[in-house]
Design a protein around this motif. Structure first.
Motif, PDB file in Angstrom:
ATOM      1  N   VAL A  72      61.052-106.674  -8.945  1.00  0.00           N
ATOM      2  CA  VAL A  72      59.863-107.441  -9.304  1.00  0.00           C
ATOM      3  C   VAL A  72      59.907-108.832  -8.678  1.00  0.00           C
ATOM      4  O   VAL A  72      58.925-109.293  -8.089  1.00  0.00           O
ATOM      5  CB  VAL A  72      59.707-107.534 -10.839  1.00  0.00           C
ATOM      6  N   VAL A  73      61.057-109.517  -8.770  1.00  0.00           N
ATOM      7  CA  VAL A  73      61.132-110.860  -8.179  1.00  0.00           C
ATOM      8  C   VAL A  73      61.311-110.797  -6.667  1.00  0.00           C
ATOM      9  O   VAL A  73      61.362-111.840  -6.011  1.00  0.00           O
ATOM     10  CB  VAL A  73      62.242-111.719  -8.825  1.00  0.00           C
ATOM     11  N   SER A  74      61.391-109.588  -6.112  1.00  0.00           N
ATOM     12  CA  SER A  74      61.412-109.417  -4.658  1.00  0.00           C
ATOM     13  C   SER A  74      60.051-108.978  -4.129  1.00  0.00           C
ATOM     14  O   SER A  74      59.910-108.723  -2.928  1.00  0.00           O
ATOM     15  CB  SER A  74      62.465-108.372  -4.263  1.00  0.00           C
ATOM     16  N   LEU A  75      59.063-108.874  -5.002  1.00  0.00           N
ATOM     17  CA  LEU A  75      57.732-108.463  -4.553  1.00  0.00           C
ATOM     18  C   LEU A  75      57.109-109.545  -3.680  1.00  0.00           C
ATOM     19  O   LEU A  75      57.268-110.742  -3.937  1.00  0.00           O
ATOM     20  CB  LEU A  75      56.824-108.198  -5.751  1.00  0.00           C
ATOM     21  N   PRO A  76      56.390-109.132  -2.635  1.00  0.00           N
ATOM     22  CA  PRO A  76      55.731-110.113  -1.766  1.00  0.00           C
ATOM     23  C   PRO A  76      54.752-110.985  -2.549  1.00  0.00           C
ATOM     24  O   PRO A  76      53.978-110.480  -3.366  1.00  0.00           O
ATOM     25  CB  PRO A  76      54.999-109.235  -0.748  1.00  0.00           C
ATOM     26  N   TYR A  77      54.837-112.266  -2.330  1.00  0.00           N
ATOM     27  CA  TYR A  77      53.918-113.243  -2.907  1.00  0.00           C
ATOM     28  C   TYR A  77      53.943-113.283  -4.437  1.00  0.00           C
ATOM     29  O   TYR A  77      52.993-113.749  -5.059  1.00  0.00           O
ATOM     30  CB  TYR A  77      52.488-113.002  -2.395  1.00  0.00           C
ATOM     31  N   ILE A  78      55.033-112.825  -5.058  1.00  0.00           N
ATOM     32  CA  ILE A  78      55.158-112.917  -6.519  1.00  0.00           C
ATOM     33  C   ILE A  78      55.273-114.379  -6.942  1.00  0.00           C
ATOM     34  O   ILE A  78      54.820-114.759  -8.021  1.00  0.00           O
ATOM     35  CB  ILE A  78      56.358-112.098  -7.039  1.00  0.00           C
ATOM     36  N   PHE A  79      55.853-115.200  -6.074  1.00  0.00           N
ATOM     37  CA  PHE A  79      55.968-116.634  -6.345  1.00  0.00           C
ATOM     38  C   PHE A  79      54.960-117.395  -5.496  1.00  0.00           C
ATOM     39  O   PHE A  79      54.780-117.096  -4.312  1.00  0.00           O
ATOM     40  CB  PHE A  79      57.376-117.136  -6.026  1.00  0.00           C
ATOM     41  N   ARG A  80      54.336-118.384  -6.087  1.00  0.00           N
ATOM     42  CA  ARG A  80      53.347-119.188  -5.360  1.00  0.00           C
ATOM     43  C   ARG A  80      54.002-120.078  -4.317  1.00  0.00           C
ATOM     44  O   ARG A  80      53.446-120.328  -3.255  1.00  0.00           O
ATOM     45  CB  ARG A  80      52.545-120.041  -6.359  1.00  0.00           C
ATOM     46  N   ASP A  81      55.182-120.576  -4.643  1.00  0.00           N
ATOM     47  CA  ASP A  81      55.928-121.427  -3.720  1.00  0.00           C
ATOM     48  C   ASP A  81      57.344-121.540  -4.260  1.00  0.00           C
ATOM     49  O   ASP A  81      57.684-120.955  -5.299  1.00  0.00           O
ATOM     50  CB  ASP A  81      55.280-122.811  -3.570  1.00  0.00           C
ATOM     51  N   ALA A  82      58.188-122.301  -3.560  1.00  0.00           N
ATOM     52  CA  ALA A  82      59.590-122.416  -3.962  1.00  0.00           C
ATOM     53  C   ALA A  82      59.735-123.070  -5.333  1.00  0.00           C
ATOM     54  O   ALA A  82      60.595-122.675  -6.130  1.00  0.00           O
ATOM     55  CB  ALA A  82      60.373-123.216  -2.924  1.00  0.00           C
ATOM     56  N   GLU A  83      58.889-124.052  -5.624  1.00  0.00           N
ATOM     57  CA  GLU A  83      58.987-124.733  -6.921  1.00  0.00           C
ATOM     58  C   GLU A  83      58.668-123.772  -8.065  1.00  0.00           C
ATOM     59  O   GLU A  83      59.308-123.811  -9.126  1.00  0.00           O
ATOM     60  CB  GLU A  83      58.033-125.936  -6.949  1.00  0.00           C
ATOM     61  N   HIS A  84      57.694-122.904  -7.853  1.00  0.00           N
ATOM     62  CA  HIS A  84      57.360-121.888  -8.862  1.00  0.00           C
ATOM     63  C   HIS A  84      58.556-120.960  -9.080  1.00  0.00           C
ATOM     64  O   HIS A  84      58.923-120.638 -10.216  1.00  0.00           O
ATOM     65  CB  HIS A  84      56.128-121.097  -8.415  1.00  0.00           C
ATOM     66  N   MET A  85      59.192-120.550  -7.984  1.00  0.00           N
ATOM     67  CA  MET A  85      60.370-119.686  -8.099  1.00  0.00           C
ATOM     68  C   MET A  85      61.475-120.379  -8.901  1.00  0.00           C
ATOM     69  O   MET A  85      62.102-119.770  -9.767  1.00  0.00           O
ATOM     70  CB  MET A  85      60.887-119.308  -6.705  1.00  0.00           C
ATOM     71  N   HIS A  86      61.702-121.652  -8.629  1.00  0.00           N
ATOM     72  CA  HIS A  86      62.739-122.390  -9.349  1.00  0.00           C
ATOM     73  C   HIS A  86      62.455-122.408 -10.854  1.00  0.00           C
ATOM     74  O   HIS A  86      63.357-122.178 -11.665  1.00  0.00           O
ATOM     75  CB  HIS A  86      62.820-123.834  -8.854  1.00  0.00           C
ATOM     76  N   ARG A  87      61.211-122.666 -11.218  1.00  0.00           N
ATOM     77  CA  ARG A  87      60.861-122.737 -12.640  1.00  0.00           C
ATOM     78  C   ARG A  87      61.057-121.383 -13.324  1.00  0.00           C
ATOM     79  O   ARG A  87      61.509-121.315 -14.477  1.00  0.00           O
ATOM     80  CB  ARG A  87      59.419-123.226 -12.804  1.00  0.00           C
ATOM     81  N   VAL A  88      60.730-120.318 -12.621  1.00  0.00           N
ATOM     82  CA  VAL A  88      60.895-118.974 -13.193  1.00  0.00           C
ATOM     83  C   VAL A  88      62.373-118.632 -13.356  1.00  0.00           C
ATOM     84  O   VAL A  88      62.828-118.225 -14.430  1.00  0.00           O
ATOM     85  CB  VAL A  88      60.199-117.918 -12.318  1.00  0.00           C
ATOM     86  N   MET A  89      63.145-118.814 -12.289  1.00  0.00           N
ATOM     87  CA  MET A  89      64.537-118.365 -12.298  1.00  0.00           C
ATOM     88  C   MET A  89      65.445-119.280 -13.114  1.00  0.00           C
ATOM     89  O   MET A  89      66.530-118.879 -13.526  1.00  0.00           O
ATOM     90  CB  MET A  89      65.059-118.243 -10.860  1.00  0.00           C
ATOM     91  N   ASP A  90      65.006-120.526 -13.368  1.00  0.00           N
ATOM     92  CA  ASP A  90      65.798-121.448 -14.186  1.00  0.00           C
ATOM     93  C   ASP A  90      65.556-121.242 -15.678  1.00  0.00           C
ATOM     94  O   ASP A  90      66.241-121.848 -16.504  1.00  0.00           O
ATOM     95  CB  ASP A  90      65.461-122.902 -13.835  1.00  0.00           C
ATOM     96  N   GLY A  91      64.587-120.402 -16.025  1.00  0.00           N
ATOM     97  CA  GLY A  91      64.217-120.231 -17.421  1.00  0.00           C
ATOM     98  C   GLY A  91      64.647-118.895 -18.002  1.00  0.00           C
ATOM     99  O   GLY A  91      65.530-118.210 -17.470  1.00  0.00           O
ATOM    100  N   PRO A  92      64.008-118.500 -19.103  1.00  0.00           N
ATOM    101  CA  PRO A  92      64.371-117.253 -19.799  1.00  0.00           C
ATOM    102  C   PRO A  92      64.260-116.011 -18.920  1.00  0.00           C
ATOM    103  O   PRO A  92      65.065-115.074 -19.075  1.00  0.00           O
ATOM    104  CB  PRO A  92      63.370-117.204 -20.962  1.00  0.00           C
ATOM    105  N   ILE A  93      63.297-115.990 -18.006  1.00  0.00           N
ATOM    106  CA  ILE A  93      63.153-114.824 -17.137  1.00  0.00           C
ATOM    107  C   ILE A  93      64.374-114.685 -16.240  1.00  0.00           C
ATOM    108  O   ILE A  93      64.907-113.591 -16.040  1.00  0.00           O
ATOM    109  CB  ILE A  93      61.853-114.926 -16.296  1.00  0.00           C
ATOM    110  N   GLY A  94      64.854-115.806 -15.702  1.00  0.00           N
ATOM    111  CA  GLY A  94      66.056-115.770 -14.880  1.00  0.00           C
ATOM    112  C   GLY A  94      67.261-115.292 -15.656  1.00  0.00           C
ATOM    113  O   GLY A  94      68.055-114.474 -15.168  1.00  0.00           O
ATOM    114  N   ASP A  95      67.409-115.768 -16.900  1.00  0.00           N
ATOM    115  CA  ASP A  95      68.528-115.332 -17.743  1.00  0.00           C
ATOM    116  C   ASP A  95      68.455-113.828 -18.005  1.00  0.00           C
ATOM    117  O   ASP A  95      69.479-113.132 -18.009  1.00  0.00           O
ATOM    118  CB  ASP A  95      68.509-116.081 -19.075  1.00  0.00           C
ATOM    119  N   GLU A  96      67.254-113.337 -18.207  1.00  0.00           N
ATOM    120  CA  GLU A  96      67.032-111.912 -18.451  1.00  0.00           C
ATOM    121  C   GLU A  96      67.474-111.074 -17.252  1.00  0.00           C
ATOM    122  O   GLU A  96      68.107-110.024 -17.393  1.00  0.00           O
ATOM    123  CB  GLU A  96      65.541-111.718 -18.730  1.00  0.00           C
ATOM    124  N   ILE A  97      67.163-111.567 -16.060  1.00  0.00           N
ATOM    125  CA  ILE A  97      67.514-110.817 -14.847  1.00  0.00           C
ATOM    126  C   ILE A  97      69.014-110.896 -14.582  1.00  0.00           C
ATOM    127  O   ILE A  97      69.637-109.902 -14.178  1.00  0.00           O
ATOM    128  CB  ILE A  97      66.693-111.335 -13.647  1.00  0.00           C
TER     129      ILE A  97
END
Length: 325
Positions: A103-128
């Motif tokens: 899912v986090v490897s899907l094309p264009y799942i992240f709007r930009d690098a900052e969006h990716m950082h916010r996702v992966m630094d939070g609960p979703i990142g911990d889950e993965i």
């Protein structure tokens, strides 16, 4: 009395032996496919420095860069079996093993690098990160690998139509294969180390990767057209063999986990510098770099999302990622 002294002496020897065993030095071997000096390599070296400092030199990490221990697919298996202790790898090769990484490897799942950082630094990142453990791995931290774009030896890619029939190397991941297929290209899974010669000999037309990899691999020498469609912002992950992890004390586990987390900001800073320098260098050496209207590329990804976000849980994960502001 003599018997008591003998017993006390024996206990002292046992205590000394136990203390020596507890203080035994540990060297962990860590693998990376990238060359020495690359941001991920330097980040894991930083983990090693922190761990060594925080254990008073008792635990050290030896980083084997430049695929010295093998290409990513092979080193992942070795890490699962405990042959390699730690490994820095892209999430791509895990896509067929751990659905959440697809899912986090899907094309264009992240709007930009900052969006990716916010996702992966939070609960979703911990889950993965937690999803790695059932597969013999302990997820420690996510690193930045920027945005991946197409490059080739033939022409600038300016539209989806320009990819029609072109052969592009991708990581050994079904998500990556289906992404290129959805754009009309011909996806060719191939180990990273074989890409240069494959482009040079015409086996493939090009590949896709971030600017530092495009530059440090030398691929810009044989594929001088780099088109910034930025189709993927795939995090990289630092993992540890669960077999090795389970041999450590809880205190040592916490030291390693915290050091990995503390290295993330260092890696991101190094990454930003490397990305800027890489683009400047390849342009100075003659590569043509062009911007692209991304919307047609985004629109073409609908079937890829349908295939990989194919359960209510994964669809929910997509929605939660996209909802992160």
């Amino acid at each position: 009395m003599k018997s008591l002294r003998t017993t006390v002496a024996a206990l002292a020897v046992l205590a000394a032996s136990a203390s020596a065993a507890f203080a035994q030095e540990i060297t962990l071997r860590s693998s990376d496919t990238h060359p020495d000096g690359y941001p991920t390599v330097e980040a894991v070296k930083h983990v090693g420095e922190l761990v060594k400092e925080r254990t008073d030199g008792r635990i050290t990490i030896e980083v084997f860069h430049s695929a010295q221990l093998g290409e990513e697919k092979d080193t992942i298996e070795q890490t699962q079996f405990g042959v390699i202790d730690m490994n820095r790898v892209s999430l791509g090769p895990f896509n067929n093993l751990i659905p959440e990484t697809a899912v986090v490897s899907l094309p264009y799942i992240f709007r930009d690098a900052e969006h990716m950082h916010r996702v992966m630094d939070g609960p979703i990142g911990d889950e993965i990160l937690a999803a790695f453990e059932p597969h013999g791995l302990i997820g420690l931290a996510f690193y930045d690998s920027g945005a991946r774009s197409f490059y080739n030896s033939e022409k600038p890619i300016e539209s989806v139509e320009d990819l029609e029939g072109m052969k592009f190397r991708v990581m050994q991941s079904d998500v990556f294969v289906d992404m290129v297929d959805a754009l009309g290209g011909d996806a060719t899974p191939m180990p990273y180390g074989e890409v240069y010669s494959a482009i040079e000999t015409g086996v493939i037309d090009g590949a896709e990767n971030n600017p530092p990899s495009y530059q440090t691999s030398g691929h810009a020498e044989v594929a001088g057209y780099y088109s910034l469609d930025e189709h993927l912002i795939v995090p990289e992950v630092l993992v540890m063999s669960k077999t090795r992890w389970d041999q450590l004390s809880p205190e040592d586990q916490e030291v390693i986990r915290q050091a990995a987390q503390d290295s993330v900001s260092v890696q991101r800073e190094l990454w930003a510098e490397a990305e800027k320098a890489a683009l400047e260098e390849v342009i100075a050496n003659g590569a043509q770099v062009n911007e692209i209207d991304k919307q047609p590329f985004i629109d073409a990804m609908a079937p890829v999302y349908e295939k990989y976000a194919n359960t209510p849980e994964l669809q929910d994960l997509v929605e939660r990622i996209q909802a992160v502001e």
